[in-house]
Design a protein around this motif. Structure first.
Motif, mmCIF file in Angstrom:
data_model
loop_
_atom_site.group_PDB
_atom_site.id
_atom_site.type_symbol
_atom_site.label_atom_id
_atom_site.label_comp_id
_atom_site.label_asym_id
_atom_site.label_seq_id
_atom_site.Cartn_x
_atom_site.Cartn_y
_atom_site.Cartn_z
ATOM 1 N N GLY A 32 -35.171 -40.367 -11.897
ATOM 2 C CA GLY A 32 -33.725 -40.144 -11.881
ATOM 3 C C GLY A 32 -33.347 -39.127 -10.815
ATOM 4 N N GLN A 33 -32.354 -38.290 -11.161
ATOM 5 C CA GLN A 33 -31.850 -37.307 -10.191
ATOM 6 C C GLN A 33 -32.929 -36.300 -9.789
ATOM 7 O OE1 GLN A 33 -29.070 -38.191 -8.889
ATOM 8 N NE2 GLN A 33 -27.392 -37.136 -9.916
ATOM 9 N N ILE A 34 -33.621 -35.736 -10.796
ATOM 10 C CA ILE A 34 -34.664 -34.751 -10.469
ATOM 11 C C ILE A 34 -35.877 -35.471 -9.872
ATOM 12 C CG2 ILE A 34 -36.180 -32.912 -11.331
ATOM 13 C CD1 ILE A 34 -34.130 -32.317 -13.483
ATOM 14 N N ASP B 85 -40.688 -45.214 -13.613
ATOM 15 C CA ASP B 85 -39.481 -45.188 -14.450
ATOM 16 C C ASP B 85 -39.400 -46.501 -15.215
ATOM 17 O OD1 ASP B 85 -36.679 -43.229 -14.034
ATOM 18 O OD2 ASP B 85 -36.563 -45.005 -15.321
ATOM 19 N N THR C 31 -39.879 -35.892 -15.984
ATOM 20 C CA THR C 31 -38.425 -35.710 -16.178
ATOM 21 C C THR C 31 -37.855 -36.855 -17.002
ATOM 22 O OG1 THR C 31 -37.920 -36.911 -14.138
ATOM 23 C CG2 THR C 31 -38.105 -34.517 -13.964
ATOM 24 N N ALA C 32 -38.721 -37.724 -17.499
ATOM 25 C CA ALA C 32 -38.257 -38.901 -18.237
ATOM 26 C C ALA C 32 -37.451 -38.471 -19.448
ATOM 27 C CB ALA C 32 -39.464 -39.737 -18.677
ATOM 28 N N GLY C 33 -36.381 -39.182 -19.682
ATOM 29 C CA GLY C 33 -35.550 -38.885 -20.844
ATOM 30 C C GLY C 33 -34.087 -38.970 -20.481
ATOM 31 N N VAL C 34 -33.303 -38.378 -21.357
ATOM 32 C CA VAL C 34 -31.853 -38.433 -21.175
ATOM 33 C C VAL C 34 -31.372 -37.031 -20.818
ATOM 34 C CG1 VAL C 34 -29.693 -38.929 -22.396
ATOM 35 C CG2 VAL C 34 -31.737 -40.260 -22.902
ATOM 36 N N PRO C 35 -30.547 -36.874 -19.792
ATOM 37 C CA PRO C 35 -30.053 -35.522 -19.490
ATOM 38 C C PRO C 35 -28.866 -35.149 -20.382
ATOM 39 C CG PRO C 35 -29.252 -37.062 -17.854
ATOM 40 C CD PRO C 35 -30.029 -37.866 -18.858
ATOM 41 N N GLN D 15 -44.454 -41.614 -25.554
ATOM 42 C CA GLN D 15 -44.911 -42.643 -24.596
ATOM 43 C C GLN D 15 -45.611 -42.002 -23.397
ATOM 44 O OE1 GLN D 15 -41.292 -44.671 -23.438
ATOM 45 N NE2 GLN D 15 -40.803 -45.185 -25.554
ATOM 46 N N ILE E 141 -40.274 -31.131 -17.476
ATOM 47 C CA ILE E 141 -38.923 -30.600 -17.202
ATOM 48 C C ILE E 141 -37.929 -31.110 -18.260
ATOM 49 C CG2 ILE E 141 -37.084 -30.384 -15.472
ATOM 50 C CD1 ILE E 141 -38.991 -30.891 -13.267
ATOM 51 N N ASN F 251 -35.672 -31.820 -21.272
ATOM 52 C CA ASN F 251 -35.088 -30.936 -22.290
ATOM 53 C C ASN F 251 -35.096 -31.569 -23.676
ATOM 54 O OD1 ASN F 251 -34.229 -28.416 -21.235
ATOM 55 N ND2 ASN F 251 -32.646 -29.440 -20.050
ATOM 56 N N MET G 242 -41.326 -26.267 -16.924
ATOM 57 C CA MET G 242 -40.540 -25.610 -15.877
ATOM 58 C C MET G 242 -39.199 -25.196 -16.459
ATOM 59 S SD MET G 242 -37.955 -25.301 -13.681
ATOM 60 C CE MET G 242 -37.030 -26.796 -14.033
ATOM 61 N N LEU H 90 -36.532 -21.748 -12.425
ATOM 62 C CA LEU H 90 -35.125 -22.105 -12.184
ATOM 63 C C LEU H 90 -34.193 -20.991 -12.680
ATOM 64 C CD1 LEU H 90 -32.796 -24.118 -11.563
ATOM 65 C CD2 LEU H 90 -33.120 -25.025 -13.870
ATOM 66 N N HIS I 85 -35.935 -21.714 -22.850
ATOM 67 C CA HIS I 85 -34.909 -22.159 -21.911
ATOM 68 C C HIS I 85 -33.716 -22.575 -22.746
ATOM 69 C CE1 HIS I 85 -33.142 -23.852 -18.371
ATOM 70 N NE2 HIS I 85 -33.055 -25.036 -18.912
HETATM 71 P P1 A3D Z 1 -31.814 -38.626 -15.047
HETATM 72 O O1 A3D Z 1 -31.241 -38.721 -13.701
HETATM 73 O O2 A3D Z 1 -31.114 -39.322 -16.180
HETATM 74 O O3 A3D Z 1 -33.322 -39.150 -15.001
HETATM 75 C C1 A3D Z 1 -34.073 -39.395 -16.136
HETATM 76 C C2 A3D Z 1 -34.847 -40.662 -15.857
HETATM 77 O O4 A3D Z 1 -35.742 -40.871 -16.953
HETATM 78 C C3 A3D Z 1 -33.958 -41.910 -15.760
HETATM 79 O O5 A3D Z 1 -34.144 -42.542 -14.515
HETATM 80 C C4 A3D Z 1 -34.441 -42.790 -16.918
HETATM 81 O O6 A3D Z 1 -34.445 -44.184 -16.599
HETATM 82 C C5 A3D Z 1 -35.857 -42.271 -17.101
HETATM 83 N N1 A3D Z 1 -36.410 -42.568 -18.410
HETATM 84 C C6 A3D Z 1 -35.764 -42.624 -19.611
HETATM 85 N N2 A3D Z 1 -36.645 -42.968 -20.569
HETATM 86 C C7 A3D Z 1 -37.846 -43.118 -19.967
HETATM 87 C C8 A3D Z 1 -39.142 -43.460 -20.436
HETATM 88 N N3 A3D Z 1 -39.350 -43.712 -21.717
HETATM 89 N N4 A3D Z 1 -40.154 -43.512 -19.528
HETATM 90 C C9 A3D Z 1 -39.939 -43.270 -18.214
HETATM 91 N N5 A3D Z 1 -38.730 -42.946 -17.717
HETATM 92 C C10 A3D Z 1 -37.703 -42.873 -18.580
HETATM 93 O O7 A3D Z 1 -31.986 -37.100 -15.501
HETATM 94 P P2 A3D Z 1 -32.358 -35.847 -14.577
HETATM 95 O O8 A3D Z 1 -33.411 -36.256 -13.628
HETATM 96 O O9 A3D Z 1 -31.113 -35.221 -14.101
HETATM 97 O O10 A3D Z 1 -32.959 -34.876 -15.694
HETATM 98 C C11 A3D Z 1 -34.195 -35.182 -16.319
HETATM 99 C C12 A3D Z 1 -34.476 -34.248 -17.486
HETATM 100 O O11 A3D Z 1 -34.604 -32.919 -17.023
HETATM 101 C C13 A3D Z 1 -33.395 -34.195 -18.565
HETATM 102 O O12 A3D Z 1 -34.003 -34.154 -19.836
HETATM 103 C C14 A3D Z 1 -32.680 -32.889 -18.290
HETATM 104 O O13 A3D Z 1 -32.053 -32.364 -19.432
HETATM 105 C C15 A3D Z 1 -33.836 -32.048 -17.855
HETATM 106 N N6 A3D Z 1 -33.500 -30.849 -17.095
HETATM 107 C C16 A3D Z 1 -34.202 -29.708 -17.400
HETATM 108 C C17 A3D Z 1 -33.946 -28.549 -16.714
HETATM 109 C C18 A3D Z 1 -34.715 -27.312 -17.054
HETATM 110 O O14 A3D Z 1 -34.498 -26.277 -16.468
HETATM 111 C C19 A3D Z 1 -35.745 -27.351 -18.088
HETATM 112 C C20 A3D Z 1 -32.975 -28.516 -15.715
HETATM 113 C C21 A3D Z 1 -32.290 -29.687 -15.410
HETATM 114 C C22 A3D Z 1 -32.562 -30.854 -16.130
#
Ligand code: A3D
Length: 321
Positions: free
Chosen positions: A12-14, A34, A78-82, A102, A119, A121, A144, A148, A176
């Motif tokens: 995703g974004q990260i 992904d 970073t897999a999951g829902v933001p 998984q 990463i 959350n 991580m 940040l 965090h």
């Molecule tokens: P996003 O752009 O939604 O990317 C997440 C990716 O995970 C998407 O492309 C999804 O398709 C993919 N995904 C969902 N389920 C699965 C799965 N089962 N297996 C593989 N891939 C999957 O989010 P993001 O990149 O902006 O953020 C990712 C995570 O980082 C989120 O949980 C945020 O809350 C977290 N985050 C943490 C911090 C910290 O400082 C700890 C900061 C910013 C974001």
């Protein structure tokens, strides 16, 4: 020498920004994994086409099956829902716990020797769950957040003092989230502790208190501005700094979510602490002295993380074993 292999679980974004930074820094070949159809392949192709312009060599591939991460040296998850506006990190717990199950299975099977940086959350609970589900050694699984959070603190302090970000060090401990523990006493400009700068009239206690609060709310501030999604440039850069310290055995002393085994009087909990990151993963956890008010903040943070782990155990009691 063969190139290192970096697997990014979540494109995703990260994940995309991680791939960009890992490429620019020539840290190794990159696999973007992904579940979203086509996304990892599209991003990988786009980035591979950026490489000739920027002049770096790295294989960059997209993948939708875990065998593609086989033999990875570093895995960043970073897999999951933001978070969405108004959603707390804790709301994410149930959805992202399933994802960690998984990912953990994939790591156990295909990348058992990797250094894993989580990463996703809510961070301190997800990294705990990922270590449990993967069965990897705790010193090879970290979260991580602190790099940040302390970068945000450093930036705000550099603005306050009108000095380069490079000369500002800042210290954040604990979980965090809203209960993170920014430690003013251990933060400094060119080696001069912030409390001394207050005494020297460079700033006031009130202004520093406002900065500390802004650090605590740093994630939410960006979520509210973006409206969809959360911060991604700085989180990606922070995780890359951790990966680089491991791959190059730099032994940087970084605030990371590490599994505690007696340090700070705690066991079997992941929490943000200063740690040396080198070729063996977490090589040393530093136990700094906390004064009464810092200890109270730290204990609030511990209680919040313990609450998240309990919530995980309610959903997946098997993780307790
Ligand atoms: P996003 O752009 O939604 O990317 C997440 C990716 O995970 C998407 O492309 C999804 O398709 C993919 N995904 C969902 N389920 C699965 C799965 N089962 N297996 C593989 N891939 C999957 O989010 P993001 O990149 O902006 O953020 C990712 C995570 O980082 C989120 O949980 C945020 O809350 C977290 N985050 C943490 C911090 C910290 O400082 C700890 C900061 C910013 C974001």
């Amino acid at each position: 020498m063969a190139r290192n292999k970096i697997a990014l679980i979540g494109a995703g974004q990260i994940g995309g920004t991680l791939a960009l930074l890992a490429g620019l820094k020539e840290l190794g070949d990159i696999v973007l994994f992904d579940v979203a159809d086509g996304v990892p392949d599209g991003k990988a192709l786009d980035l591979a086409q950026l490489a000739p312009v920027e002049g770096f060599d790295a294989g960059i591939w997209g993948a939708s099956s875990y065998d593609a991460i086989a033999g990875a040296d570093v895995v960043i998850v970073t897999a999951g829902v933001p978070r969405k506006p108004g959603m707390s990190r804790d709301d994410l717990l149930a959805i992202n716990l399933k994802v960690m199950e998984q990912v953990g299975a994939g790591l156990r099977k295909y990348a058992p020797d990797a250094f894993v940086i989580c990463i996703t959350n809510p961070l301190d609970a997800m990294v705990w769950a990922l270590q449990r589900t993967s069965g990897l050694p705790p010193e090879k699984v970290v979260g991580m957040a602190g790099v940040l959070d302390s970068a945000r603190f450093r930036f705000f302090l550099s603005e306050e003092f009108g000095v380069s970000v490079e000369d500002v060090t800042a210290f954040v401990m604990g979980g965090h989230g809203d209960t993170m523990v920014p430690l003013v006493r251990y933060s400094a400009v060119g080696g001069i502790p912030v409390p001394d700068l207050i005494r020297m009239g460079w700033t006031s206690e009130e202004r520093i208190a406002a900065i500390v609060q802004r650090v605590r709310d740093g994630g939410a501030e960006i979520v509210n501005l973006l409206k969809t999604g959360s911060a991604f440039y700085a989180p990606a850069a922070a995780a890359i700094a951790m990966a680089e310290s491991y791959l190059k055995d730099k032994k940087r002393l970084l605030p990371v979510a590490a599994r505690l085994d007696g340090e700070y009087g705690l066991r079997d909990i992941y929490l943000g602490v200063p740690a040396v990151i080198g070729a063996r993963g977490v090589e040393r956890i530093v136990e700094v002295e906390l004064d009464r008010s810092e200890r109270a903040m730290f204990e609030r943070s511990v209680a919040a993380v313990e609450g998240l782990v309990e919530a995980c155990l309610k959903i997946a009691p098997g993780l307790g074993k």
